[in-house]
Every structure is written in C-alpha cells, then in structure tokens.
Write a protein that holds these residues in place. Structure first.
Motif, PDB file in Angstrom:
ATOM      1  N   LYS A 102       0.847  -1.181   0.000  1.00  0.00           N
ATOM      2  CA  LYS A 102       0.000   0.000   0.000  1.00  0.00           C
ATOM      3  C   LYS A 102       0.889   1.240   0.000  1.00  0.00           C
ATOM      4  N   ALA A 103       0.333   2.359  -0.475  1.00  0.00           N
ATOM      5  CA  ALA A 103       1.100   3.605  -0.514  1.00  0.00           C
ATOM      6  C   ALA A 103       0.149   4.774  -0.660  1.00  0.00           C
ATOM      7  N   VAL A 104       0.666   5.974  -0.409  1.00  0.00           N
ATOM      8  CA  VAL A 104      -0.116   7.193  -0.593  1.00  0.00           C
ATOM      9  C   VAL A 104       0.830   8.332  -0.954  1.00  0.00           C
ATOM     10  N   ILE A 105       0.351   9.207  -1.817  1.00  0.00           N
ATOM     11  CA  ILE A 105       1.033  10.464  -2.118  1.00  0.00           C
ATOM     12  C   ILE A 105       0.098  11.585  -1.703  1.00  0.00           C
ATOM     13  N   PRO A 139       3.567  -3.841   3.730  1.00  0.00           N
ATOM     14  CA  PRO A 139       4.513  -2.744   3.480  1.00  0.00           C
ATOM     15  C   PRO A 139       3.769  -1.484   3.055  1.00  0.00           C
ATOM     16  N   GLY A 140       4.168  -0.347   3.584  1.00  0.00           N
ATOM     17  CA  GLY A 140       3.494   0.905   3.269  1.00  0.00           C
ATOM     18  C   GLY A 140       4.465   2.039   3.041  1.00  0.00           C
ATOM     19  N   ILE A 141       4.173   2.872   2.054  1.00  0.00           N
ATOM     20  CA  ILE A 141       4.996   4.031   1.724  1.00  0.00           C
ATOM     21  C   ILE A 141       4.103   5.261   1.734  1.00  0.00           C
ATOM     22  N   PHE A 183      -5.056  13.671  -2.308  1.00  0.00           N
ATOM     23  CA  PHE A 183      -4.100  12.591  -2.088  1.00  0.00           C
ATOM     24  C   PHE A 183      -4.419  11.478  -3.071  1.00  0.00           C
ATOM     25  N   VAL A 184      -3.430  10.622  -3.328  1.00  0.00           N
ATOM     26  CA  VAL A 184      -3.631   9.432  -4.145  1.00  0.00           C
ATOM     27  C   VAL A 184      -3.313   8.224  -3.276  1.00  0.00           C
ATOM     28  N   LEU A 185      -4.291   7.369  -3.090  1.00  0.00           N
ATOM     29  CA  LEU A 185      -4.135   6.175  -2.263  1.00  0.00           C
ATOM     30  C   LEU A 185      -4.005   4.960  -3.166  1.00  0.00           C
ATOM     31  N   PHE A 186      -3.017   4.107  -2.882  1.00  0.00           N
ATOM     32  CA  PHE A 186      -2.736   2.928  -3.708  1.00  0.00           C
ATOM     33  C   PHE A 186      -2.876   1.657  -2.877  1.00  0.00           C
ATOM     34  N   VAL A 187      -3.535   0.656  -3.452  1.00  0.00           N
ATOM     35  CA  VAL A 187      -3.639  -0.675  -2.852  1.00  0.00           C
ATOM     36  C   VAL A 187      -3.168  -1.673  -3.896  1.00  0.00           C
TER      37      VAL A 187
END
Length: 202
Positions: A102-105, A139-141, A183-187
C-alpha cells in the motif's frame, strides 16, 4: 531484460464515500511479466495496483490533531475496501495473491502525517478481509508530492514477512494527481516475483 505487459486504465469521474471523501478518479495499474533474464516466467508474475485520487479534507489547515488523523484513517479504510474489491477481481480464476502493499502520495497542502494516517493499519483491515487472511505486516509508503509524482509500491508476503519470493516492487504514478488539496491512495496485490530464486541466507 524483462518482458512485461502493463495496462493502465482510468475509470469513473466521481463517487462518494462518507461525507468527508470525494474520489475524483480511479486508476488501475496491471503488470504481467512473461520473460525475465531471457527466461520464460511460468506462471506469469502478475501485480495489480488500484489508485484512488481523492480530496484531502484537511489540506491547508496546518498541523492535524488526533481527531483529524483518525478521520483520515477511517477514510482510507472506506476507500481501501472498494480498491481491494477491484484489485482482487482481476485475479479471478487465478491463484490467491501471495503479496500485498500500500502507498499514498499527499498533495502539497497536506502534511506527511496525513499520509501516515492514510496507510494506517485500518487500511489493512479491508485488504486482509478481501483476501481472506494475511498475517504479515503490509509494506506501506507515504510521501508528499505534486501531480505526476511516482511512488514505488513495495510488496511483501501476505503471511510470512521472511518469504523472499513475494518481495517485489512496482513504480506507479497518476499524471494529473495529486493536486495540492488531494491525495492518491494505492492498494496492491501480486504473485511471487518473476522466476524468484533468492532464499533466506543461513
């Protein structure tokens, strides 16, 4: 040299999740590796990342308090449930994914701590529920950046953090997001790394 097919789809204009959250776009990133190091990959290594571009309700409001951070974590769980459904649907008829990430900008009017809240363990709950398990840490960024900023989705094994075969990454970006107040959330979910052979050292 790796031979891969990468599919990027843009979906929807808007849909609503709760009162705080307006998702503007959903992007689907699909990578399938067929050839790695001049050797065929069988079965193909497949990774799916779904991204949601959403308004940050606390952008430009300075340092967020506990209540605001909790609300962002709740937002991520709501969005994450829908993203998880879409990601896992692309594995229909295939083996259960063995990796996730997962991640987010966060846009420039937000703060890094907004990102930390958005990839909180609450986001992991719908990911694990959709998968039907998942004992290992996801894992998360989290990072801040402007439109077109890329992020590396780090993948780890769903059940065993020391299972090296599942460790991989995928670089993704949304050309027009995040705006300053978004924001942009990624899964992401995936299979084993292409032709994985590295094991834990003795």
């Amino acid at each position: 040299m790796a031979l891969a097919t990468i599919i990027v789809l843009q979906e929807g204009p808007y849909f609503m999740h709760q009162q705080l959250d307006a998702v503007r776009q959903i992007f689907v990133f699909e990578r399938e590796i067929l050839l790695e190091g001049d050797a065929a990959v069988s079965p193909h290594a497949k990774h799916i990342v779904i991204a949601a571009v959403a308004r940050n309700p606390f952008a430009g409001q300075g340092k967020a308090g506990d209540a605001e951070l909790t609300m962002l974590a709740e937002m991520s769980a709501s969005i994450g449930e829908r993203l998880t459904e879409r990601a896992l649907a692309r594995f229909h008829g295939l083996s259960r994914p063995s990796a996730y990430g997962k991640a987010v900008i966060v846009g420039s009017l937000g703060e890094r701590e907004h990102g930390a809240a958005l990839i909180h363990a609450r986001l992991g709950a719908p990911m694990r529920a959709g998968l039907g398990g998942g004992l290992a840490l996801i894992p998360g960024i989290a990072k801040t950046g402007g439109a077109g900023t890329s992020v590396d989705i780090a993948f780890g094994d769903v059940d065993d953090v020391w299972k090296f075969n599942s460790m991989d990454s995928m670089t993704v970006a949304v050309p027009d997001a995040p705006a300053a107040d978004e924001f942009v959330l990624f899964v992401g979910f995936g299979t084993s790394r292409a032709n994985a052979r590295v094991k834990k050292l003795p």
